[in-house]
Design an enzyme around this catalytic site. Structure first.
Site, PDB file in Angstrom:
ATOM      1  CE1 TYR A  71       9.950 -10.775  -3.026  1.00 22.52           C
ATOM      2  CE2 TYR A  71       8.314 -12.500  -2.855  1.00 22.52           C
ATOM      3  CZ  TYR A  71       8.876 -11.336  -2.377  1.00 22.52           C
ATOM      4  OH  TYR A  71       8.375 -10.756  -1.249  1.00 22.52           O
ATOM      5  CB  CYS A  79      -0.965   0.006   1.185  1.00 20.83           C
ATOM      6  SG  CYS A  79      -2.073  -1.403   1.198  1.00 20.83           S
TER       7      CYS A  79
END
Length: 97
Positions: free
Chosen positions: A72, A43
């Site tokens: 990742y 966010c």
């Protein structure tokens, strides 16, 4: 895949991250024929994968796969940042023939 793992990716160059949508069970709320923005869980303004992209349809429960995302791994993840429960494990595979 958030923040530090995307430094050299398309988003840092003001491009949208290439992606595909794997349709889920179709039971969730959906958006069709409208631009959508795909974001991560942090966010923050930098945690955006694609802005105002066209999709035929995307729904809660669909899987979004990103290309050109690089590796990742859990050991470089910001997994404790949001204090979410730890994953037991998850694997998504797509075979190209």
């Amino acid at each position: 895949m958030t923040g530090s793992t995307r430094r050299a990716g398309p988003v840092t160059k003001q491009h949208n991250q290439p992606f595909d949508i794997l349709t889920g069970d179709d039971d969730g709320p959906a958006v069709a024929d409208e631009p959508v923005t795909l974001v991560g869980q942090l966010c923050t303004p930098k945690d955006v994968f694609a802005r105002a992209v066209s999709t035929d349809r995307i729904a809660v429960g669909d899987l979004v796969t990103f290309y050109m995302a690089g590796a990742y791994a859990w050991n470089i993840s910001h997994h404790d940042l949001l204090m979410h429960p730890k994953l037991l494990g998850q694997l998504a595979a797509h075979h190209i023939t």
